[in-house]
Motif scaffolding. Structure first.
Motif, PDB file in Angstrom:
ATOM      1  N   TYR A 161       0.816  -1.206   0.000  1.00 56.18           N
ATOM      2  CA  TYR A 161       0.000   0.000   0.000  1.00 56.18           C
ATOM      3  C   TYR A 161       0.852   1.258   0.000  1.00 56.18           C
ATOM      4  O   TYR A 161       2.055   1.216   0.182  1.00 56.18           O
ATOM      5  N   GLU A 162       0.190   2.368  -0.206  1.00 56.42           N
ATOM      6  CA  GLU A 162       0.824   3.676  -0.175  1.00 56.42           C
ATOM      7  C   GLU A 162       0.260   4.452   1.019  1.00 56.42           C
ATOM      8  O   GLU A 162      -0.907   4.313   1.372  1.00 56.42           O
ATOM      9  N   PHE A 163       1.081   5.296   1.598  1.00 52.23           N
ATOM     10  CA  PHE A 163       0.609   6.157   2.672  1.00 52.23           C
ATOM     11  C   PHE A 163      -0.342   7.224   2.123  1.00 52.23           C
ATOM     12  O   PHE A 163      -0.136   7.766   1.038  1.00 52.23           O
ATOM     13  N   THR A 164      -1.361   7.532   2.898  1.00 50.60           N
ATOM     14  CA  THR A 164      -2.146   8.744   2.694  1.00 50.60           C
ATOM     15  C   THR A 164      -1.475   9.821   3.535  1.00 50.60           C
ATOM     16  O   THR A 164      -1.217   9.608   4.718  1.00 50.60           O
ATOM     17  N   VAL A 165      -1.153  10.969   2.924  1.00 42.24           N
ATOM     18  CA  VAL A 165      -0.412  12.018   3.614  1.00 42.24           C
ATOM     19  C   VAL A 165      -1.327  13.219   3.847  1.00 42.24           C
ATOM     20  O   VAL A 165      -1.955  13.727   2.909  1.00 42.24           O
ATOM     21  N   VAL A 166      -1.392  13.650   5.112  1.00 41.25           N
ATOM     22  CA  VAL A 166      -2.305  14.721   5.505  1.00 41.25           C
ATOM     23  C   VAL A 166      -1.521  15.873   6.134  1.00 41.25           C
ATOM     24  O   VAL A 166      -0.742  15.661   7.064  1.00 41.25           O
ATOM     25  N   ASP A 167      -1.733  17.078   5.623  1.00 35.77           N
ATOM     26  CA  ASP A 167      -1.091  18.270   6.181  1.00 35.77           C
ATOM     27  C   ASP A 167      -1.892  18.735   7.397  1.00 35.77           C
ATOM     28  O   ASP A 167      -3.043  19.172   7.265  1.00 35.77           O
ATOM     29  N   CYS A 168      -1.273  18.652   8.576  1.00 39.90           N
ATOM     30  CA  CYS A 168      -1.953  19.017   9.823  1.00 39.90           C
ATOM     31  C   CYS A 168      -1.416  20.321  10.413  1.00 39.90           C
ATOM     32  O   CYS A 168      -1.667  20.618  11.584  1.00 39.90           O
ATOM     33  N   THR A 169      -0.681  21.087   9.619  1.00 40.38           N
ATOM     34  CA  THR A 169      -0.038  22.282  10.162  1.00 40.38           C
ATOM     35  C   THR A 169      -1.045  23.365  10.561  1.00 40.38           C
ATOM     36  O   THR A 169      -0.701  24.285  11.302  1.00 40.38           O
ATOM     37  N   LYS A 170      -2.291  23.254  10.045  1.00 41.86           N
ATOM     38  CA  LYS A 170      -3.335  24.217  10.409  1.00 41.86           C
ATOM     39  C   LYS A 170      -4.472  23.540  11.170  1.00 41.86           C
ATOM     40  O   LYS A 170      -5.608  24.008  11.173  1.00 41.86           O
ATOM     41  N   MET A 171      -4.132  22.444  11.825  1.00 40.84           N
ATOM     42  CA  MET A 171      -5.133  21.631  12.508  1.00 40.84           C
ATOM     43  C   MET A 171      -5.883  22.419  13.579  1.00 40.84           C
ATOM     44  O   MET A 171      -7.074  22.231  13.795  1.00 40.84           O
ATOM     45  N   GLU A 172      -5.210  23.320  14.271  1.00 42.47           N
ATOM     46  CA  GLU A 172      -5.851  24.056  15.359  1.00 42.47           C
ATOM     47  C   GLU A 172      -6.953  24.977  14.842  1.00 42.47           C
ATOM     48  O   GLU A 172      -7.806  25.417  15.609  1.00 42.47           O
ATOM     49  N   MET A 173      -6.948  25.256  13.542  1.00 41.39           N
ATOM     50  CA  MET A 173      -8.012  26.050  12.937  1.00 41.39           C
ATOM     51  C   MET A 173      -9.083  25.152  12.322  1.00 41.39           C
ATOM     52  O   MET A 173      -9.994  25.635  11.638  1.00 41.39           O
ATOM     53  N   GLY A 174      -8.931  23.856  12.549  1.00 39.50           N
ATOM     54  CA  GLY A 174      -9.897  22.907  12.006  1.00 39.50           C
ATOM     55  C   GLY A 174      -9.724  22.645  10.531  1.00 39.50           C
ATOM     56  O   GLY A 174     -10.658  22.204   9.851  1.00 39.50           O
ATOM     57  N   VAL A 175      -8.519  22.912  10.015  1.00 36.73           N
ATOM     58  CA  VAL A 175      -8.251  22.768   8.583  1.00 36.73           C
ATOM     59  C   VAL A 175      -7.152  21.741   8.353  1.00 36.73           C
ATOM     60  O   VAL A 175      -6.104  21.782   8.997  1.00 36.73           O
ATOM     61  N   ILE A 176      -7.409  20.810   7.454  1.00 41.33           N
ATOM     62  CA  ILE A 176      -6.379  19.862   7.025  1.00 41.33           C
ATOM     63  C   ILE A 176      -6.393  19.809   5.507  1.00 41.33           C
ATOM     64  O   ILE A 176      -7.361  20.208   4.864  1.00 41.33           O
ATOM     65  N   ASP A 177      -5.295  19.337   4.939  1.00 39.11           N
ATOM     66  CA  ASP A 177      -5.191  19.213   3.485  1.00 39.11           C
ATOM     67  C   ASP A 177      -4.646  17.831   3.168  1.00 39.11           C
ATOM     68  O   ASP A 177      -3.557  17.476   3.634  1.00 39.11           O
TER      69      ASP A 177
END
Length: 212
Positions: A161-177
């Motif tokens: 399998y391949e990793f799913t990669v999630v940007d959590c650098t704005k997590m405190e604002m409730g935003v992920i990419d």
């Protein structure tokens, strides 16, 4: 690796150059191995939430709940370098070598061999070899790889399998990419995010409604 060695080991997405995070000198060695077609970015691999416990108090509750909600799926979390949480892995003096200038990816490893190594040495810092790189008995390794302290061969190894990669650098604002969709579909990532945010909002509303 516990003694500061650098090794090539099988991991979830192929063979990687790895060192124990608790050994800053070996992380430095990993960064200095000069190979063509090799990802120069160093990431962190863990295999258990227990290995994240020492830095839990440095992570926001939303971020912790998000990671816990996606456990033990093959996910990479892009985390900001702020907050000193890397120090908890022994990376205070080598954090500049990891990831980009502002962030680093924390991967949850599900590869059996990698998991056994991490259980023995703790979180590891890794650089990926070129995708599809074959490590075979009797093979003449590229000159830079001859500088590592060990190469672990696993003839039964295969990446499924391949990793799913999630940007959590704005997590405190409730935003992920979701930067990359792998084995974990985007809808599952968003469902976990929705659950975390809803739980946090309910908690805040409950506190606001308490009659002081």
């Amino acid at each position: 690796m516990n003694a500061g060695g650098v090794c090539v080991i099988p991991a979830d997405i192929g063979y990687v150059i790895a060192s124990a995070c608790h050994s800053p000198d070996s992380v430095q060695k990993v960064s200095q191995i000069n190979m063509e077609n090799t990802d120069r970015e160093i990431s962190i691999y863990i295999t258990s939430l227990t290995q994240l416990q020492p830095v839990k108090y440095l992570l926001s509750r939303e971020l912790w709940d998000f990671i816990e909600g996606l456990w033990q799926n093959p996910v990479g979390f892009v985390l900001p370098k702020i907050g000193g949480w890397l120090n908890g892995f022994g990376l205070a003096n080598s954090s500049s070598l990891l990831g980009s200038s502002k962030s680093v990816i924390l991967y949850i490893s599900d590869c059996e061999v990698t998991a056994q190594i991490i259980d023995l040495v703790g979180p590891i810092a890794v650089r990926s070899l070129a995708k599809g790189t074959q490590i075979l008995p009797g093979q003449l390794f590229p000159k830079p790889l001859r500088k590592v302290d060990g190469i672990l061969l696993d003839m039964a190894y295969a990446s499924y399998y391949e990793f799913t990669v999630v940007d959590c650098t704005k997590m405190e604002m409730g935003v992920i990419d979701v930067l990359k969709v792998g084995s974990v579909p985007k809808i599952k990532v968003l469902d976990v995010l929705h659950t975390v945010i809803t739980r946090e909002e309910n908690c805040i509303n409950t506190l606001d409604s308490v009659d002081l």
